[in-house]
Design a protein around this motif. Structure first.
Motif, PDB file in Angstrom:
ATOM      1  N   GLY B 201       0.812  -1.204   0.000  1.00 42.74           N
ATOM      2  CA  GLY B 201       0.000   0.000   0.000  1.00 42.74           C
ATOM      3  C   GLY B 201       0.851   1.262   0.000  1.00 42.74           C
ATOM      4  O   GLY B 201       0.473   2.287  -0.558  1.00 42.74           O
ATOM      5  N   VAL B 204       2.477   1.431  -3.705  1.00 41.62           N
ATOM      6  CA  VAL B 204       1.533   1.779  -4.767  1.00 41.62           C
ATOM      7  C   VAL B 204       1.006   3.196  -4.520  1.00 41.62           C
ATOM      8  O   VAL B 204       0.707   3.550  -3.386  1.00 41.62           O
ATOM      9  N   PRO B 206      -1.346   6.549  -4.246  1.00 44.92           N
ATOM     10  CA  PRO B 206      -2.689   6.696  -3.667  1.00 44.92           C
ATOM     11  C   PRO B 206      -3.762   6.691  -4.737  1.00 44.92           C
ATOM     12  O   PRO B 206      -3.472   6.903  -5.918  1.00 44.92           O
ATOM     13  N   PRO B 207      -5.004   6.496  -4.326  1.00 48.65           N
ATOM     14  CA  PRO B 207      -6.082   6.327  -5.319  1.00 48.65           C
ATOM     15  C   PRO B 207      -6.227   7.490  -6.281  1.00 48.65           C
ATOM     16  O   PRO B 207      -6.671   7.293  -7.412  1.00 48.65           O
ATOM     17  N   HIS B 209      -4.151   8.937  -7.845  1.00 49.12           N
ATOM     18  CA  HIS B 209      -3.228   8.788  -8.948  1.00 49.12           C
ATOM     19  C   HIS B 209      -3.874   8.094 -10.149  1.00 49.12           C
ATOM     20  O   HIS B 209      -3.553   8.370 -11.291  1.00 49.12           O
ATOM     21  N   PHE B 210      -4.761   7.183  -9.842  1.00 48.31           N
ATOM     22  CA  PHE B 210      -5.403   6.455 -10.941  1.00 48.31           C
ATOM     23  C   PHE B 210      -6.511   7.314 -11.525  1.00 48.31           C
ATOM     24  O   PHE B 210      -7.400   7.747 -10.796  1.00 48.31           O
ATOM     25  N   ASN B 218     -11.232   4.116  -8.939  1.00 46.08           N
ATOM     26  CA  ASN B 218      -9.876   4.396  -8.473  1.00 46.08           C
ATOM     27  C   ASN B 218      -9.441   3.384  -7.429  1.00 46.08           C
ATOM     28  O   ASN B 218      -8.346   2.823  -7.498  1.00 46.08           O
ATOM     29  N   GLU B 219     -10.337   3.173  -6.480  1.00 47.64           N
ATOM     30  CA  GLU B 219     -10.029   2.223  -5.410  1.00 47.64           C
ATOM     31  C   GLU B 219      -9.782   0.833  -5.980  1.00 47.64           C
ATOM     32  O   GLU B 219      -8.837   0.139  -5.592  1.00 47.64           O
ATOM     33  N   GLN B 221      -8.823   0.029  -8.935  1.00 48.70           N
ATOM     34  CA  GLN B 221      -7.558  -0.043  -9.679  1.00 48.70           C
ATOM     35  C   GLN B 221      -6.378  -0.135  -8.734  1.00 48.70           C
ATOM     36  O   GLN B 221      -5.425  -0.861  -8.961  1.00 48.70           O
ATOM     37  N   ARG B 222      -6.496   0.616  -7.657  1.00 45.90           N
ATOM     38  CA  ARG B 222      -5.411   0.592  -6.681  1.00 45.90           C
ATOM     39  C   ARG B 222      -5.307  -0.802  -6.073  1.00 45.90           C
ATOM     40  O   ARG B 222      -4.223  -1.345  -5.857  1.00 45.90           O
ATOM     41  N   GLU B 223      -6.458  -1.380  -5.814  1.00 45.52           N
ATOM     42  CA  GLU B 223      -6.478  -2.713  -5.222  1.00 45.52           C
ATOM     43  C   GLU B 223      -5.750  -3.714  -6.126  1.00 45.52           C
ATOM     44  O   GLU B 223      -4.919  -4.496  -5.675  1.00 45.52           O
ATOM     45  N   ALA B 225      -3.569  -3.000  -8.297  1.00 47.76           N
ATOM     46  CA  ALA B 225      -2.142  -2.664  -8.315  1.00 47.76           C
ATOM     47  C   ALA B 225      -1.447  -3.264  -7.099  1.00 47.76           C
ATOM     48  O   ALA B 225      -0.335  -3.803  -7.198  1.00 47.76           O
TER      49      ALA B 225
END
Lengths: 244, 677
Positions: B201, B204, B206-207, B209-210, B218-219, B221-223, B225
């Motif tokens: 976390g 990668v 922060p959200p 960024h996506f 966003n969340e 995508q971050r997940e 990642a």
């Protein structure tokens, strides 16, 4: 009085016409009072016959597996990481005093102790190089007092050490002694080794005994050296392993 | 974590690494994550002892550690590795069976050393990287081995390898890496799962960024990642994974393809960063090793427990196939498993994938084509003898089956024609089909069974045709077994006939089988029958159960009560009205396989703990003799120094220990089936 008592006794248990139902004063009773009690059923035995299930004998593969496990375990035990705290280890704040836990029968220093395997109370870490980046920073100084907190890759100071793999020690080590304990004695002595019974001191005492020993003066075990084994084989079921 | 597991782990650690280490380990298990001062407080050891003990534990990967931002390091017990100590013998044996003696020695050394750098490892064998391969100094002779009574009886792993060379060390390490028994250590291996996530976390972005449409995206995508990052840490960098992907997906994979990919990967592993570009082909094919071909000395190796679990599972499956069908079938199955093993990284890997239906996704699993197997398996004589042939036209298995079942199967068949779901009849027909098609010389006229679907099977029919047919027969036998050992994927215009294993249903059926076996041995055949009935029918009323099980009510009740008391089956009460009057209540019995599995697993752990405690008690009985036998003057001269009784006692102790550890090994197999595979 008697007639009344008799009257009470008489119709106490009455079998009604239907089935095998018994009543006392109109209330059903759950058992048969006229039951023959001579051959009553025995209580279930406390320890019934029990057939102990036995495992199948081990297959060759399993035996091989265990042999491999044992050899690995033995090399771990002979290696630098195995520790035995034992009775003399100081655990807890108060800590039992050595004298309190002293075993008067087994604890007396013996000549044969000189050969017993010395167990570590603390792992010996300075025998091999480490990849420091896989260790937390606070342990670096423990692993290698000279380690610099740079990047975790081995720095040149630890290069001198090499891994010891049982069976692949260097020639001179093998020739000297195969037990692997010799290496420990040769190595730098740990300054705060806190085991009162171990170490060279005990051995030295025995050496003195050996030279001008009082036991020898008694001439009890006069042919102690080579025939000890025979002596032991002959009768020795007492006294465990102490021959001098 | 139950007490039994933690006890077991502590006992194992103590058995192998001694008391100091196990003491620390015990408190870590009892109290969870602890820092050094806390550990000191709890264990009552000195700071120096704690630090030394922790160093050993970290070295052996028995604890996780994590340094948080506040610069305090916390430690956490790693029960997986601790439990796997019990499998050490199996690991060594597996390595020996698959890769030979020296691999076994290497694995055992890695187990001994925890993780180790390649360079150090090579040095430890008395070889220096700079020395030439043919340098006589680089060859180390083996010391003769010492004594029977000190457990060194088993030196056979060393026996043939009196001399090793630099090349062979590197060869073995490469092989181990390729097979996956050994992996490259990563810092993430030393952190617990949760900490790994936290770390990922942090890495990668922060959200924000996506740049997805919504916050939720966003969340998400971050997940993904984060998951990717974790994956990367576990199995290597992204580039490596990309190259791995085609193999894992099994889409366009051919035999050669996979080989070259493997080689590609290996080459990258093996070469130092600035190494010469060596073609992948030569990296594979050169059996003799040049300097550039050696492993980079700075790589850190450690044992890959996941892969060993896969290998153990394969071994277990082969044994089961042997038990269920026959030896030669299991041999073929072993071949299939070996082919698939390369693409399986961990046992539970596929279970993370949300429920692959038995639809076309099955094709995503790694597969083996029949041709590959035909090429690998050589002798067909044995294969032909083990399978009986059905005479004449009676080979149609559907006719012999229960009409109800037949109907069900027909429905199934019409559902999906292309795919065979481990069911009897379509395979059977196919088998007949193949018989009639390939076996012209056997002159069975089975044209009656002809089916358009299967006439696709028109591979070039060389002399090895019968060979191929036999192998196919065995494979079909596996596919149609009640345990779905194999999934059969018929030939398509693009792809050849393929076979794959879909583990979740297979393992489920095996677990069920094992549970029933245990119930049978413990509570008798009728109890097992009742359990089987319950698992088939779901929740059943007592009266119904009575008529179904063909037992009289009294004896059935006694069985049900024992099963219920031991937690194998459960009872549900459904009141018919609000009064909850027992007479107006329905009692339904049911069998919950998952609950039963956990129950038996816990019992197994407990048994293992008892076994280890028993070992210790038995050892204490002969403590004096053991100590004497381990004395340096006695080792090697037991005949001289030990009395007859002492030698007998030692021998007896060795046998007892062997038996108990054998039992532990078997229990571990059970744990493997119930938990890991």
């Amino acid at each position: 009085m008697p007639p009344s008592a008799k009257a009470r006794q008489g119709p106490r248990v009455k079998k009604e016409g239907k089935g095998d139902l018994y009543r006392i004063g109109g209330v059903d009773i759950p058992y048969d009072p006229e039951l023959e009690l001579d051959n009553k059923p025995k209580p279930t035995p406390l320890f019934p016959e029990y057939k102990v299930p036995t495992a199948r004998p081990l297959t060759a593969r399993e035996k091989d597996q265990i042999a491999k496990f044992r050899s690995l375990r033995d090399s771990i035990h002979n290696g630098p990481l195995y520790t035995v705290l034992g009775d003399n280890a100081r655990v807890g704040k108060s800590g039992n005093k050595p004298a309190a836990s002293f075993n008067p029968f087994e604890g007396m220093p013996k000549y044969s102790q000189r050969y017993t395997k010395k167990r570590r109370t603390i792992p010996k870490l300075d025998t091999r190089p480490y990849v420091l980046k896989f260790f937390p920073r606070e342990l670096w100084s423990t692993l290698d007092p000279t380690a610099t907190e740079t990047n975790g890759v081995i720095d040149s100071s630890t290069k001198g050490k090499s891994l010891q793999i049982p069976g692949y020690e260097k020639f001179n080590d093998i020739d000297a002694d195969m037990s692997g304990d010799e290496g420990e004695e040769k190595g730098p002595k740990d300054p705060d080794e806190d085991d009162p019974l171990e170490g060279e001191e005990v051995d030295d005492e025995f050496d003195d005994d050996d030279d001008g020993g009082d036991y020898n003066a008694e001439q009890y075990f006069d042919d102690g050296g080579d025939d000890a084994g025979d002596d032991y084989d002959g009768g020795g079921d007492d006294g465990g392993g102490d021959y001098f | 974590m139950s007490t039994d597991v933690s006890n077991l782990c502590v006992l194992l650690v103590e058995n192998l690494y001694g008391e100091l280490t196990s003491r620390i380990f015990r408190f870590l298990l009892r109290d969870g994550r602890l820092s050094t001062p806390a550990l000191r407080y709890h264990t009552g050891l000195s700071l120096r002892q704690v630090q030394h003990g922790l160093s050993v534990l970290v070295q052996q990967q028995l604890v996780f550690w994590y340094t948080s931002a506040e610069d305090s390091t916390v430690y956490e017990a790693n029960t997986t590795v601790a439990y796997n100590l019990i499998r050490a013998g199996k690991y060594v044996q597996l390595a020996e069976e698959q890769l030979g003696n020296f691999a076994a020695v290497t694995v055992s050394n890695l187990l001994l050393l925890g993780h180790a750098r390649v360079g150090d490892l090579v040095q430890a064998y008395g070889l220096d990287r700079t020395e030439g391969t043919n340098d006589p100094a680089a060859i180390v002779t083996q010391p003769s081995i010492k004594s029977i009574y000190n457990g060194s009886i088993n030196t056979d792993i060393f026996s043939d390898k009196n001399r090793i060379s630099l090349a062979s060390v590197h060869m073995t390490l490469r092989e181990l890496l390729r097979v996956g028994f050994v992996s490259l250590a990563n810092e993430s291996y030393f952190r617990s799962e949760a900490d790994n996530r936290t770390e990922a976390g942090k890495v990668v972005p922060p959200p924000e960024h996506f740049r997805a449409k919504s916050k939720r995206d966003n969340e998400a995508q971050r997940e993904t990642a984060i998951q990717e990052k974790l994956e990367e840490w576990k199995y290597g960098t992204r580039a490596e994974k990309e190259q791995y992907a085609p193999i894992v997906n099994g889409k366009k994979r051919q035999l050669d393809d996979s080989e070259s990919l493997q080689a590609e990967k290996r080459r990258r592993l093996l070469l130092p960063p600035n190494g010469h570009a060596l073609s992948a082909r030569t990296a594979v094919n050169t059996s003799k090793l040049e300097g550039t071909n050696a492993l980079n000395n700075d790589l850190v190796l450690c044992i890959n427990h996941d892969k060993f679990a896969v290998a153990l599972r394969n071994r277990g499956l082969t044994a089961l196939a042997d038990e269920a069908i026959c030896k030669s079938t299991s041999n073929i199955y072993a071949e299939v498993l070996r082919k698939l093993e390369t693409n399986t990284r961990a046992c539970k890997e596929s279970s993370d994938v949300p429920d692959i239906g038995d639809g076309p996704e099955l094709g995503d699993l790694p597969y083996v084509s029949t041709d590959e197997l035909v090429n690998v398996i050589k002798n067909s004589e044995e294969l032909s003898e083990t399978l009986g042939k059905v005479e004449g036209n009676s080979g149609n298995a559907t006719e012999l089956e229960h009409p109800k079942k037949r109907r069900k199967k027909k429905e199934l068949e019409s559902d999906d024609e292309a795919l065979v779901v481990g069911d009897a009849s379509p395979d059977e027909e196919e088998e007949d089909e193949s018989d009639s098609e390939d076996g012209d010389e056997s002159s069975d006229s089975e044209q009656a069974n002809g089916d358009a679907e299967y006439s696709l099977n028109s591979h070039p029919k060389a002399p090895e045709d019968t060979h191929r047919r036999f192998i196919r027969d065995h494979l079909l036998l596996l596919a149609k077994h009640p345990h779905p050992f194999l999934q059969h994927m018929t030939e398509t215009p693009v792809l050849p006939e393929r076979w794959t294993i879909y583990y979740p249903p297979l393992m489920k059926s095996i677990i069920h089988h094992v549970l029933l076996q245990i119930i049978t041995t413990r509570y008798g055949q009728p109890a097992a029958r009742l359990t089987r009935l319950l698992s088939e029918r779901g929740k059943v009323d007592e009266k119904n159960l009575c008529s179904l099980s063909l037992l009289n009510q009294k004896s059935m009740r006694s069985y049900l009560t024992t099963l219920h008391k031991s937690g194998m089956i459960q009872l549900q009460e459904i009141p018919r009205d609000n009064s909850r009057n027992p007479q107006r209540t329905l009692y339904l019995w049911y069998f919950d396989a998952e609950r039963c599995r956990v129950k038996i697993l816990q019992e197994t752990y407990k048994t293992m703990v008892r076994c280890l405690q028993r070992v210790r008690v038995e050892g204490d009985k002969v403590k004096g003799t053991l100590e004497k036998a381990s004395r340096t003057d006695v080792i090697g001269r037991e005949e001289e120094f030990l009395g007859v009784q002492e030698r007998e006692a030692l021998e007896k102790w060795r046998q007892v220990e062997e038996r108990i550890w054998g039992e532990l090994g078997r229990l571990d197999e059970l744990v493997g089936i119930l938990r890991d595979f």
